[in-house]
Design a protein around this motif. Structure first.
Motif, PDB file in Angstrom:
ATOM      1  N   ASN B  25      25.546  80.035  50.879  1.00  0.00           N
ATOM      2  CA  ASN B  25      24.745  79.119  51.696  1.00  0.00           C
ATOM      3  C   ASN B  25      25.449  78.952  53.035  1.00  0.00           C
ATOM      4  OD1 ASN B  25      24.393  76.216  52.800  1.00  0.00           O
ATOM      5  ND2 ASN B  25      22.629  76.491  51.453  1.00  0.00           N
ATOM      6  N   TRP B  26      24.741  79.137  54.110  1.00  0.00           N
ATOM      7  CA  TRP B  26      25.331  78.965  55.446  1.00  0.00           C
ATOM      8  C   TRP B  26      24.515  77.970  56.239  1.00  0.00           C
ATOM      9  CZ3 TRP B  26      23.730  79.773  60.536  1.00  0.00           C
ATOM     10  CH2 TRP B  26      24.749  79.735  61.498  1.00  0.00           C
ATOM     11  N   ARG B  27      25.096  76.826  56.496  1.00  0.00           N
ATOM     12  CA  ARG B  27      24.434  75.784  57.288  1.00  0.00           C
ATOM     13  C   ARG B  27      23.061  75.444  56.709  1.00  0.00           C
ATOM     14  NH1 ARG B  27      29.096  74.499  59.340  1.00  0.00           N
ATOM     15  NH2 ARG B  27      29.987  76.023  60.767  1.00  0.00           N
ATOM     16  N   LYS B  61      39.597  73.131  69.511  1.00  0.00           N
ATOM     17  CA  LYS B  61      40.342  72.029  68.848  1.00  0.00           C
ATOM     18  C   LYS B  61      41.035  71.159  69.883  1.00  0.00           C
ATOM     19  CE  LYS B  61      42.731  74.340  65.661  1.00  0.00           C
ATOM     20  NZ  LYS B  61      43.615  74.551  64.494  1.00  0.00           N
ATOM     21  N   LEU B  62      41.504  71.779  70.973  1.00  0.00           N
ATOM     22  CA  LEU B  62      42.210  71.026  72.006  1.00  0.00           C
ATOM     23  C   LEU B  62      41.272  70.460  73.066  1.00  0.00           C
ATOM     24  CD1 LEU B  62      45.225  73.459  72.538  1.00  0.00           C
ATOM     25  CD2 LEU B  62      45.208  71.295  71.276  1.00  0.00           C
ATOM     26  N   ALA B  63      39.980  70.840  73.029  1.00  0.00           N
ATOM     27  CA  ALA B  63      39.060  70.464  74.109  1.00  0.00           C
ATOM     28  C   ALA B  63      38.781  68.965  74.067  1.00  0.00           C
ATOM     29  CB  ALA B  63      37.755  71.235  73.973  1.00  0.00           C
ATOM     30  N   PRO B  64      38.813  68.333  75.254  1.00  0.00           N
ATOM     31  CA  PRO B  64      38.440  66.924  75.309  1.00  0.00           C
ATOM     32  C   PRO B  64      36.953  66.753  75.024  1.00  0.00           C
ATOM     33  CG  PRO B  64      39.611  67.607  77.318  1.00  0.00           C
ATOM     34  CD  PRO B  64      39.277  68.844  76.553  1.00  0.00           C
ATOM     35  N   SER B  65      36.532  65.523  74.798  1.00  0.00           N
ATOM     36  CA  SER B  65      35.130  65.264  74.479  1.00  0.00           C
ATOM     37  C   SER B  65      34.207  65.647  75.624  1.00  0.00           C
ATOM     38  CB  SER B  65      34.921  63.791  74.125  1.00  0.00           C
ATOM     39  OG  SER B  65      35.361  62.971  75.194  1.00  0.00           O
ATOM     40  N   LEU B  66      34.709  65.570  76.861  1.00  0.00           N
ATOM     41  CA  LEU B  66      33.890  65.966  78.014  1.00  0.00           C
ATOM     42  C   LEU B  66      33.504  67.436  77.914  1.00  0.00           C
ATOM     43  CD1 LEU B  66      35.669  64.236  81.027  1.00  0.00           C
ATOM     44  CD2 LEU B  66      33.376  63.753  80.169  1.00  0.00           C
ATOM     45  N   VAL B  67      34.400  68.271  77.379  1.00  0.00           N
ATOM     46  CA  VAL B  67      34.120  69.706  77.253  1.00  0.00           C
ATOM     47  C   VAL B  67      33.205  69.957  76.074  1.00  0.00           C
ATOM     48  CG1 VAL B  67      35.179  71.957  76.785  1.00  0.00           C
ATOM     49  CG2 VAL B  67      36.284  70.364  78.361  1.00  0.00           C
ATOM     50  N   ARG B  68      33.368  69.205  74.990  1.00  0.00           N
ATOM     51  CA  ARG B  68      32.571  69.450  73.785  1.00  0.00           C
ATOM     52  C   ARG B  68      31.138  68.949  73.923  1.00  0.00           C
ATOM     53  NH1 ARG B  68      35.925  68.480  68.269  1.00  0.00           N
ATOM     54  NH2 ARG B  68      37.913  69.406  68.864  1.00  0.00           N
ATOM     55  N   ALA B  69      30.936  67.913  74.741  1.00  0.00           N
ATOM     56  CA  ALA B  69      29.628  67.244  74.782  1.00  0.00           C
ATOM     57  C   ALA B  69      28.470  68.206  75.084  1.00  0.00           C
ATOM     58  CB  ALA B  69      29.661  66.089  75.784  1.00  0.00           C
ATOM     59  N   PRO B  70      28.534  69.066  76.131  1.00  0.00           N
ATOM     60  CA  PRO B  70      27.381  69.937  76.384  1.00  0.00           C
ATOM     61  C   PRO B  70      27.122  70.928  75.264  1.00  0.00           C
ATOM     62  CG  PRO B  70      29.213  70.480  77.864  1.00  0.00           C
ATOM     63  CD  PRO B  70      29.592  69.257  77.150  1.00  0.00           C
ATOM     64  N   TRP B  71      28.175  71.413  74.601  1.00  0.00           N
ATOM     65  CA  TRP B  71      27.988  72.358  73.502  1.00  0.00           C
ATOM     66  C   TRP B  71      27.339  71.666  72.308  1.00  0.00           C
ATOM     67  CZ3 TRP B  71      28.641  77.330  74.575  1.00  0.00           C
ATOM     68  CH2 TRP B  71      29.439  77.666  75.676  1.00  0.00           C
ATOM     69  N   ASP B  72      27.767  70.414  72.034  1.00  0.00           N
ATOM     70  CA  ASP B  72      27.175  69.694  70.912  1.00  0.00           C
ATOM     71  C   ASP B  72      25.707  69.385  71.178  1.00  0.00           C
ATOM     72  OD1 ASP B  72      30.247  67.811  70.226  1.00  0.00           O
ATOM     73  OD2 ASP B  72      29.516  69.737  69.451  1.00  0.00           O
ATOM     74  N   LEU B  73      25.378  69.062  72.433  1.00  0.00           N
ATOM     75  CA  LEU B  73      23.979  68.791  72.750  1.00  0.00           C
ATOM     76  C   LEU B  73      23.159  70.083  72.652  1.00  0.00           C
ATOM     77  CD1 LEU B  73      21.886  66.708  73.661  1.00  0.00           C
ATOM     78  CD2 LEU B  73      22.466  67.262  76.023  1.00  0.00           C
ATOM     79  N   TYR B  74      23.741  71.179  73.059  1.00  0.00           N
ATOM     80  CA  TYR B  74      23.075  72.488  72.987  1.00  0.00           C
ATOM     81  C   TYR B  74      22.748  72.845  71.548  1.00  0.00           C
ATOM     82  CZ  TYR B  74      22.606  77.599  73.539  1.00  0.00           C
ATOM     83  OH  TYR B  74      22.160  78.897  73.524  1.00  0.00           O
ATOM     84  N   ALA B  75      23.685  72.483  70.632  1.00  0.00           N
ATOM     85  CA  ALA B  75      23.518  72.849  69.226  1.00  0.00           C
ATOM     86  C   ALA B  75      22.692  71.828  68.454  1.00  0.00           C
ATOM     87  CB  ALA B  75      24.886  72.986  68.563  1.00  0.00           C
ATOM     88  N   LYS B  76      22.357  70.723  69.075  1.00  0.00           N
ATOM     89  CA  LYS B  76      21.658  69.658  68.359  1.00  0.00           C
ATOM     90  C   LYS B  76      20.292  70.137  67.888  1.00  0.00           C
ATOM     91  CE  LYS B  76      20.391  64.819  68.868  1.00  0.00           C
ATOM     92  NZ  LYS B  76      20.262  63.679  69.794  1.00  0.00           N
ATOM     93  N   GLY B  77      20.037  69.943  66.599  1.00  0.00           N
ATOM     94  CA  GLY B  77      18.764  70.388  66.043  1.00  0.00           C
ATOM     95  C   GLY B  77      18.747  71.850  65.645  1.00  0.00           C
ATOM     96  N   GLN B  78      19.829  72.549  65.887  1.00  0.00           N
ATOM     97  CA  GLN B  78      19.904  73.972  65.528  1.00  0.00           C
ATOM     98  C   GLN B  78      20.752  74.125  64.271  1.00  0.00           C
ATOM     99  OE1 GLN B  78      18.253  76.160  67.391  1.00  0.00           O
ATOM    100  NE2 GLN B  78      17.677  74.588  68.857  1.00  0.00           N
TER     101      GLN B  78
END
Lengths: 293, 217
Positions: B25-27, B61-78
């Motif tokens: 099972n994957w995601r 892993k080292l990325a601050p939340s400012l760096v992660r935020a656009p990627w997390d929004l991009y992946a939202k719902g996917q």
């Protein structure tokens, strides 16, 4: 229920059915190329300049389209045109091809032109091979009147700028049903007399409907001359149904100048006859089929 | 590999069966595939790719939340995470390259407009670089929230990530960010993007623009 049952409404009735099986198919190379092009277009849409993206955003605001949809249309060459204030709009080749393929439904033979028939647009049946049709753009005078005088041939005078081999001619007019009609093309001298004259085939009007009539003719128009091109009824001088109304005339660029009025009171014009040039009226839409040489 | 709807006629199943088929099972997506023992030739190219993958994982892993935020929004719902998108996009960009100047800082999410220009310059103090933004005219009813910049020392992507990855934002003037803590006289890759608020209140991020600069010595 995800991937087990489907609840939907079909023709107003609620129904429940099993989740449909996926229909797997092997994607062909053309489909793969299309998918890859589409994927790249979507990525590129994100990398347009901010001003371009803002324009797309505001253009699609309130519409079902997304900015990236419009960007994809742009990249496929089907959306934009270049506006030149002097020459008009320049459309991309892809858009021209799309429109051309649509018009091919109506007329697909080189040389055909579109004419509004009684029920729909239709292509003319070309009687001649090669060349193209030229139709005059009449001057500003727009008159609709039937003839009350004895000028059975009516048309216009034209100045010729290029040598033209004419293989057909046509005119739009309202005939008398059953009448026999002919067109003549003749070079004029300074006294408005024919120095040469060519007569077309004769066409019998099937009814009194206003429509284009086409005539076979072989004539040569020489640059630097003035010619009269006229249409007329040859089997009666008593009643005439020319000229016809101006509306719906076809206006291609004609390699001639004019027209000026030309008419003659004879059912059988001859070389040496003079035309009447009472000007400004009685000019009807006429055309030639031929080749500029 | 095939997706399955009822593995082994049950509601779910994982694991190998008879060394011939594997259910997994994957995601949230159940699938079945042939049981395979990978060849694992450990070629130079394969090892380099693996190291690049690990480097990107370490950066995340080292990325601050400012760096992660656009990627997390991009992946939202996917059916993938921001991490997966970060690694996937950047593997395409930097794998096989000599440096990381093609690094993607933000994939763009929800249609944010990018900066008109972005530039990185040596900072006035040691270990600093200055990022400058020229921002576009906002679309009607859009609000520019902040300009975000991130930077890290440039390196071979197939080498272990040396770090650090620093980020900061300018939510006042939205046109200048100063990043510190990068080490003196170090060649760095800098990326910048914009955060917007759309008329419906949603957040949007632009794609990132990139530049290089040497930190102050």
């Amino acid at each position: 229920m995800t991937k087990v049952l489907v609840y939907d409404t079909y023709r107003g009735q609620v129904r429940v059915r099993a989740w449909p099986r996926p229909r797997h198919y092997k994607e062909g190379s053309a489909a793969k190329l299309q998918s890859e092009w589409f994927r790249s277009a979507q990525e590129l849409a994100k990398r347009l300049t901010p001003d371009q993206q803002r324009i797309l955003l505001e253009a699609t605001n309130g519409t079902p389209l997304l900015p990236r949809d419009v960007a994809a249309m742009l990249m496929a060459g089907r959306l934009f045109y270049i506006h030149n204030p002097e020459t008009g709009n320049i459309y991309p080749m892809a858009a021209r091809q799309d429109v051309s393929e649509s018009l091919d439904i109506l007329a697909s033979t080189p040389g055909q032109i579109l004419i509004r028939g009684a029920d729909f647009w239709e292509g003319t049946t070309p009687s001649f091979g090669g060349g193209g049709w030229f139709w005059n753009e009449p001057p500003g005078v727009v008159r609709t009147d039937t003839s009350t005088s004895s000028y059975c041939f009516k048309g216009g005078q034209y100045d010729i700028f290029d040598d033209i081999l004419v293989s057909g001619c046509g005119a739009i007019f309202t005939p008398v049903g059953g009448g026999s009609y002919q067109m003549i093309i003749g070079e004029l001298n300074e006294s408005d007399e024919f120095v040469s004259l060519t007569k077309s085939s004769v066409v019998e009007a099937p009814d009194s409907e206003r429509r284009p009539y086409f005539f076979d003719i072989d004539a040569t128009l020489n640059a630097g001359t003035r010619v009269a091109i006229m249409a007329g009824r040859i089997d009666s001088t008593a009643t005439y149904a020319l000229p016809a109304a101006f509306n719906r005339q076809l206006s291609f660029q004609l390699p001639v100048g004019g027209p000026y009025s030309a008419r003659i009171a004879s059912t059988d014009p001859m070389i040496g006859d003079a035309i009447n040039t009472t000007g400004g009226v009685n000019v009807i839409p006429m055309g030639l089929f031929g080749q500029i040489t | 590999m095939a997706k399955v709807t009822a593995p082994l006629l049950s509601f779910g199943g994982t694991g190998q069966v008879g060394k011939s088929i594997v259910f997994a099972n994957w995601r949230g997506v159940d699938y079945a595939r042939r049981y395979v023992i990978p060849a694992n030739p450990r070629t130079t190219a394969q090892q380099a790719n693996r190291t690049t993958f690990g480097t990107l994982r370490e950066m995340w892993k080292l990325a601050p939340s400012l760096v992660r935020a656009p990627w997390d929004l991009y992946a939202k719902g996917q059916k993938f995470l921001g991490l997966n998108a970060f690694q996937g996009e950047n593997m395409l960009a930097v794998a096989g390259q000599a440096d990381m100047t093609d690094f993607v800082g933000s994939p763009g999410a929800k249609g944010g407009l990018p900066p008109t220009t972005f530039a990185a310059a040596t900072g006035s103090s040691a270990g600093e670089i200055d990022l400058s933004f020229t921002n576009p005219t906002p679309p009607t009813d859009w609000t520019l929230i902040s300009a975000i910049g991130a930077a890290f020392p440039d390196q071979d992507p197939s080498a272990v990530f040396g770090g650090p990855l620093v980020a900061d934002e300018d939510d006042m003037t939205m046109n200048a960010v100063t990043l510190t803590g990068l080490g003196s006289g170090v060649d760095c890759v800098a990326v910048g993007w914009l955060e917007w608020q759309k008329p419906n209140g949603d957040t949007a991020y632009s794609v990132s623009l990139a530049d290089t600069a040497t930190t102050g010595a």
